[in-house]
Scaffold this motif. Structure first.
Motif, PDB file in Angstrom:
ATOM      1  N   SER A  94     -49.731 -43.976 -26.616  1.00 16.71           N
ATOM      2  CA  SER A  94     -48.736 -44.665 -27.430  1.00 16.71           C
ATOM      3  C   SER A  94     -47.375 -44.005 -27.272  1.00 16.71           C
ATOM      4  CB  SER A  94     -49.154 -44.639 -28.906  1.00 16.71           C
ATOM      5  OG  SER A  94     -48.189 -45.280 -29.713  1.00 16.71           O
ATOM      6  N   ASP A  95     -46.338 -44.808 -27.120  1.00 16.39           N
ATOM      7  CA  ASP A  95     -44.969 -44.311 -27.024  1.00 16.39           C
ATOM      8  C   ASP A  95     -44.258 -44.583 -28.347  1.00 16.39           C
ATOM      9  OD1 ASP A  95     -42.495 -43.438 -26.326  1.00 16.39           O
ATOM     10  OD2 ASP A  95     -42.070 -45.050 -24.905  1.00 16.39           O
ATOM     11  N   LEU A  96     -44.191 -43.566 -29.210  1.00 14.34           N
ATOM     12  CA  LEU A  96     -43.586 -43.753 -30.523  1.00 14.34           C
ATOM     13  C   LEU A  96     -42.080 -44.005 -30.430  1.00 14.34           C
ATOM     14  CD1 LEU A  96     -45.474 -41.064 -32.644  1.00 14.34           C
ATOM     15  CD2 LEU A  96     -45.988 -43.492 -32.351  1.00 14.34           C
ATOM     16  N   ALA A  97     -41.464 -43.625 -29.318  1.00  9.37           N
ATOM     17  CA  ALA A  97     -40.029 -43.880 -29.157  1.00  9.37           C
ATOM     18  C   ALA A  97     -39.733 -45.376 -29.098  1.00  9.37           C
ATOM     19  CB  ALA A  97     -39.512 -43.192 -27.902  1.00  9.37           C
ATOM     20  N   ALA A  98     -40.724 -46.172 -28.679  1.00  6.85           N
ATOM     21  CA  ALA A  98     -40.548 -47.621 -28.582  1.00  6.85           C
ATOM     22  C   ALA A  98     -41.107 -48.356 -29.783  1.00  6.85           C
ATOM     23  CB  ALA A  98     -41.223 -48.136 -27.305  1.00  6.85           C
ATOM     24  N   LEU A  99     -41.573 -47.638 -30.799  1.00  5.86           N
ATOM     25  CA  LEU A  99     -42.166 -48.264 -31.979  1.00  5.86           C
ATOM     26  C   LEU A  99     -41.103 -49.014 -32.776  1.00  5.86           C
ATOM     27  CD1 LEU A  99     -44.710 -48.520 -33.812  1.00  5.86           C
ATOM     28  CD2 LEU A  99     -43.888 -46.485 -35.006  1.00  5.86           C
ATOM     29  N   PRO A 100     -41.290 -50.309 -33.013  1.00  7.54           N
ATOM     30  CA  PRO A 100     -40.310 -51.056 -33.827  1.00  7.54           C
ATOM     31  C   PRO A 100     -40.246 -50.521 -35.248  1.00  7.54           C
ATOM     32  CG  PRO A 100     -41.702 -52.553 -32.557  1.00  7.54           C
ATOM     33  CD  PRO A 100     -42.314 -51.196 -32.432  1.00  7.54           C
ATOM     34  N   GLU A 101     -39.082 -50.599 -35.866  1.00 14.71           N
ATOM     35  CA  GLU A 101     -38.900 -50.145 -37.237  1.00 14.71           C
ATOM     36  C   GLU A 101     -39.139 -51.321 -38.182  1.00 14.71           C
ATOM     37  OE1 GLU A 101     -35.621 -47.674 -39.915  1.00 14.71           O
ATOM     38  OE2 GLU A 101     -34.942 -49.138 -38.427  1.00 14.71           O
ATOM     39  N   ILE A 102     -40.372 -51.412 -38.680  1.00 13.51           N
ATOM     40  CA  ILE A 102     -40.697 -52.450 -39.644  1.00 13.51           C
ATOM     41  C   ILE A 102     -41.302 -51.792 -40.879  1.00 13.51           C
ATOM     42  CG2 ILE A 102     -41.051 -54.201 -37.865  1.00 13.51           C
ATOM     43  CD1 ILE A 102     -44.053 -53.905 -38.304  1.00 13.51           C
ATOM     44  N   LEU A 103     -41.228 -52.476 -42.018  1.00 22.07           N
ATOM     45  CA  LEU A 103     -41.732 -51.911 -43.266  1.00 22.07           C
ATOM     46  C   LEU A 103     -43.250 -51.847 -43.267  1.00 22.07           C
ATOM     47  CD1 LEU A 103     -39.401 -53.612 -45.912  1.00 22.07           C
ATOM     48  CD2 LEU A 103     -39.169 -51.370 -44.820  1.00 22.07           C
ATOM     49  N   ASP A 104     -43.901 -52.868 -42.714  1.00 17.66           N
ATOM     50  CA  ASP A 104     -45.360 -52.893 -42.624  1.00 17.66           C
ATOM     51  C   ASP A 104     -45.766 -52.192 -41.333  1.00 17.66           C
ATOM     52  OD1 ASP A 104     -47.748 -53.464 -43.774  1.00 17.66           O
ATOM     53  OD2 ASP A 104     -47.811 -55.563 -43.193  1.00 17.66           O
ATOM     54  N   GLN A 105     -45.547 -50.883 -41.297  1.00 19.86           N
ATOM     55  CA  GLN A 105     -45.550 -50.110 -40.061  1.00 19.86           C
ATOM     56  C   GLN A 105     -46.857 -50.219 -39.274  1.00 19.86           C
ATOM     57  OE1 GLN A 105     -43.801 -49.142 -37.482  1.00 19.86           O
ATOM     58  NE2 GLN A 105     -42.477 -48.036 -38.901  1.00 19.86           N
ATOM     59  N   GLY A 106     -46.705 -50.446 -37.948  1.00 17.73           N
ATOM     60  CA  GLY A 106     -47.844 -50.512 -37.054  1.00 17.73           C
ATOM     61  C   GLY A 106     -48.527 -51.859 -36.992  1.00 17.73           C
ATOM     62  N   LYS A 107     -48.103 -52.820 -37.848  1.00 18.16           N
ATOM     63  CA  LYS A 107     -48.825 -54.084 -37.932  1.00 18.16           C
ATOM     64  C   LYS A 107     -48.213 -55.162 -37.050  1.00 18.16           C
ATOM     65  CE  LYS A 107     -50.101 -51.780 -41.699  1.00 18.16           C
ATOM     66  NZ  LYS A 107     -49.499 -50.486 -42.079  1.00 18.16           N
ATOM     67  N   GLN A 108     -47.827 -54.814 -35.838  1.00 13.18           N
ATOM     68  CA  GLN A 108     -47.448 -55.835 -34.870  1.00 13.18           C
ATOM     69  C   GLN A 108     -48.717 -56.295 -34.147  1.00 13.18           C
ATOM     70  OE1 GLN A 108     -46.173 -52.613 -34.444  1.00 13.18           O
ATOM     71  NE2 GLN A 108     -44.181 -52.798 -35.403  1.00 13.18           N
ATOM     72  N   ALA A 109     -48.649 -57.456 -33.542  1.00  8.79           N
ATOM     73  CA  ALA A 109     -49.835 -58.009 -32.882  1.00  8.79           C
ATOM     74  C   ALA A 109     -50.297 -57.149 -31.716  1.00  8.79           C
ATOM     75  CB  ALA A 109     -49.538 -59.431 -32.398  1.00  8.79           C
ATOM     76  N   ALA A 110     -49.363 -56.516 -30.984  1.00 12.24           N
ATOM     77  CA  ALA A 110     -49.757 -55.930 -29.700  1.00 12.24           C
ATOM     78  C   ALA A 110     -49.243 -54.525 -29.449  1.00 12.24           C
ATOM     79  CB  ALA A 110     -49.289 -56.848 -28.563  1.00 12.24           C
ATOM     80  N   PHE A 111     -48.946 -53.749 -30.494  1.00 11.65           N
ATOM     81  CA  PHE A 111     -48.437 -52.404 -30.239  1.00 11.65           C
ATOM     82  C   PHE A 111     -49.585 -51.398 -30.245  1.00 11.65           C
ATOM     83  CE2 PHE A 111     -45.974 -48.543 -30.654  1.00 11.65           C
ATOM     84  CZ  PHE A 111     -44.840 -48.842 -29.914  1.00 11.65           C
ATOM     85  N   VAL A 112     -49.520 -50.411 -29.332  1.00 11.66           N
ATOM     86  CA  VAL A 112     -50.509 -49.336 -29.273  1.00 11.66           C
ATOM     87  C   VAL A 112     -50.149 -48.313 -30.342  1.00 11.66           C
ATOM     88  CG1 VAL A 112     -51.476 -47.483 -27.874  1.00 11.66           C
ATOM     89  CG2 VAL A 112     -50.971 -49.690 -26.824  1.00 11.66           C
ATOM     90  N   TYR A 113     -51.042 -48.146 -31.335  1.00  7.00           N
ATOM     91  CA  TYR A 113     -50.698 -47.303 -32.485  1.00  7.00           C
ATOM     92  C   TYR A 113     -51.983 -46.766 -33.111  1.00  7.00           C
ATOM     93  CZ  TYR A 113     -48.062 -45.904 -36.688  1.00  7.00           C
ATOM     94  OH  TYR A 113     -47.465 -45.192 -37.709  1.00  7.00           O
ATOM     95  N   ILE A 114     -52.569 -45.723 -32.516  1.00  7.70           N
ATOM     96  CA  ILE A 114     -53.759 -45.104 -33.081  1.00  7.70           C
ATOM     97  C   ILE A 114     -53.593 -43.587 -33.055  1.00  7.70           C
ATOM     98  CG2 ILE A 114     -55.205 -46.994 -32.226  1.00  7.70           C
ATOM     99  CD1 ILE A 114     -56.436 -44.980 -30.279  1.00  7.70           C
ATOM    100  N   ARG A 115     -54.425 -42.914 -33.848  1.00  4.17           N
ATOM    101  CA  ARG A 115     -54.465 -41.448 -33.879  1.00  4.17           C
ATOM    102  C   ARG A 115     -55.903 -40.995 -33.655  1.00  4.17           C
ATOM    103  NH1 ARG A 115     -51.805 -43.415 -38.068  1.00  4.17           N
ATOM    104  NH2 ARG A 115     -53.631 -43.133 -39.421  1.00  4.17           N
TER     105      ARG A 115
END
Length: 434
Positions: free
Chosen positions: A196-217
């Motif tokens: 996951s590239d956090l530098a490209a993470l969109p700034e939204i209030l419902d964080q991580g809840k885009q349809a297609a973003f890689v966002y796991i730990r």
């Protein structure tokens, strides 16, 4: 070098000197009548002043030789400890009867899709503070020749069915988000996947809840090294190919992940690769597969920027907060391990209206590429495409305080049909950092 602090007016010294002046006079006999004895008196006063002066550093160490302030944290010996986090208060109104069950603020695409299909027309409202976080970071100097840093982070989003309820107390237990340490270019522990590239993470209030973003730990061992124009990261990460509460735990090899990141005045650019082994012991089947990701954060006008990410391959649990399984579940039921390939794309633009106000527009799309053995039994839900759109307005009166309002729209395409279902939500949020 030891420094001394001298009182500008020396009121204490003067008072002590004047109080002792009669004794000095008595001891000097007829000193007032003789110039040499007056000089001697002056010297004695100066000596008394010098004895009352205390070196500033020595005095501080004498009062507190172990605990002291150091930059933004508290220094304990050679270790600086920093406490951080934020309180995040959210209110959400969701269409089709979705209002945050049990104040659970991690919305999944599958839950939005189920709400979209349930036939209700009413909007439901929910409040939550469960995304609030607490972090503890440390930095220890010269551990075998290198600085040692650690980071521990928790929030309260254990799950919609976790102990706790909205009836009386809204009591929820903390959960582990991140826990890792770094030393000599090595990272050990649990943090965001290298894929996951956090530098490209969109700034939204419902964080991580885009349809297609890689966002796991997940837990990992990672090595970071300098590379031309940026850095290279290589990691062995926790393997998993289960779904929901079904965890197979029969993987023989860790996931291998590598990312090259280029950073310059033109932006931040990354390319990443993932190699993983999907196995089913019951069927004695193993499949080695992988995925690729490219991403960018590109400065545009003023402080504005464009954020992009494209992913393709056996993404499974890595993308969209586990929208689709790692394998075709119908094929697996028949004894065949068949990786489920998908592709996803996300684009987001951030615009600064002024120093305090900004807006973000994010569009994201995820789609299954492979033909399914059986529809929809091969997936976790009824849809094979999902699209999300987020638009918000944020006000940061101070770096520690952000208030925002956001609208989200989701569209789900049903498998093997032309039918589509829609879901909407409006969210307000206040984030207070410490």
């Amino acid at each position: 070098m030891t420094t001394t602090t001298r009182f500008q007016t020396r009121p204490l010294v003067r008072a002590v000197a004047l109080a002792g002046l009669p004794l000095v006079i008595m001891g000097s006999g007829s000193a007032l009548a003789q110039g040499s004895e007056l000089e001697e008196l002056r010297q004695r006063v100066q000596q008394l002043e010098s004895r009352l002066e205390v070196p500033a550093e020595s005095k501080m160490e004498e009062e507190n030789n172990y605990l002291r302030r150091d930059g933004n944290g508290i220094r304990i010996g050679n270790t600086t400890v920093t406490i951080g986090g934020f309180i995040k208060a959210d209110v959400l109104a969701g269409s089709n009867g979705n209002g945050w069950e049990n104040a659970y603020s991690v919305g999944l695409a599958r839950s939005f899709a189920n709400a979209a299909k349930n036939g209700e027309s009413d909007w439901k409202t929910g409040f939550s503070a469960r995304e609030s976080r607490l972090s503890l970071a440390t930095k220890t100097l010269d551990v075998a020749g290198h600085d040692l840093t650690t980071y521990l982070e928790m929030d309260f989003n254990q799950g919609a069915d976790a102990p706790g309820n909205e009836v009386v107390s809204n009591s929820y237990a903390p959960r582990l988000r991140q826990a890792y340490g770094s030393w000599n270019n090595w990272d050990f522990g649990q943090t965001h996947t290298t894929f996951s590239d956090l530098a490209a993470l969109p700034e939204i209030l419902d964080q991580g809840k885009q349809a297609a973003f890689v966002y796991i730990r997940q837990p990992m061992v990672r090595y970071n090294m300098a590379a031309p124009g940026g850095k290279l990261l290589v990691a062995l990460e926790n393997p998993e190919d289960g779904f929901g509460s079904n965890s197979y735990d029969d993987q023989s090899y860790p996931d291998l992940v590598a990312r090259y990141q280029l950073r310059n005045s033109y932006g931040i650019y990354s390319i990443a690769g993932l190699l993983r082994s999907l196995e089913d012991d019951a069927a004695d089947e193993t499949e080695v597969t992988g995925a690729v990701s490219v991403s960018a954060r590109i400065p545009t006008v003023g402080r504005d920027d464009l954020r992009l990410q494209y992913n393709y391959g056996a993404l499974g649990r890595y993308i969209g907060l586990f929208t689709y399984p790692d394998v075709d579940l119908a094929a697996q039921a028949g004894g065949d391990v068949k990786p489920l390939k998908t592709y996803g794309v996300t684009a987001a633009y951030r615009h600064h209206w002024n120093s305090s106000w900004r807006s973000n527009l994010s569009v994201s799309h995820l789609e299954i590429v492979d033909d399914l053995e059986a529809s929809p039994a091969g997936t976790l839900s009824y849809f094979d495409t999902s699209t999300s759109v987020h638009a918000n307005l944020l006000w940061s009166a101070h770096p520690k305080l952000t208030l925002g309002l956001e609208y989200a729209y989701w569209d789900f395409g049903e498998i093997a049909t032309s039918s589509r279902e829609q879901y909407e939500q409006v969210m307000g949020s206040a984030t207070l950092r410490f």
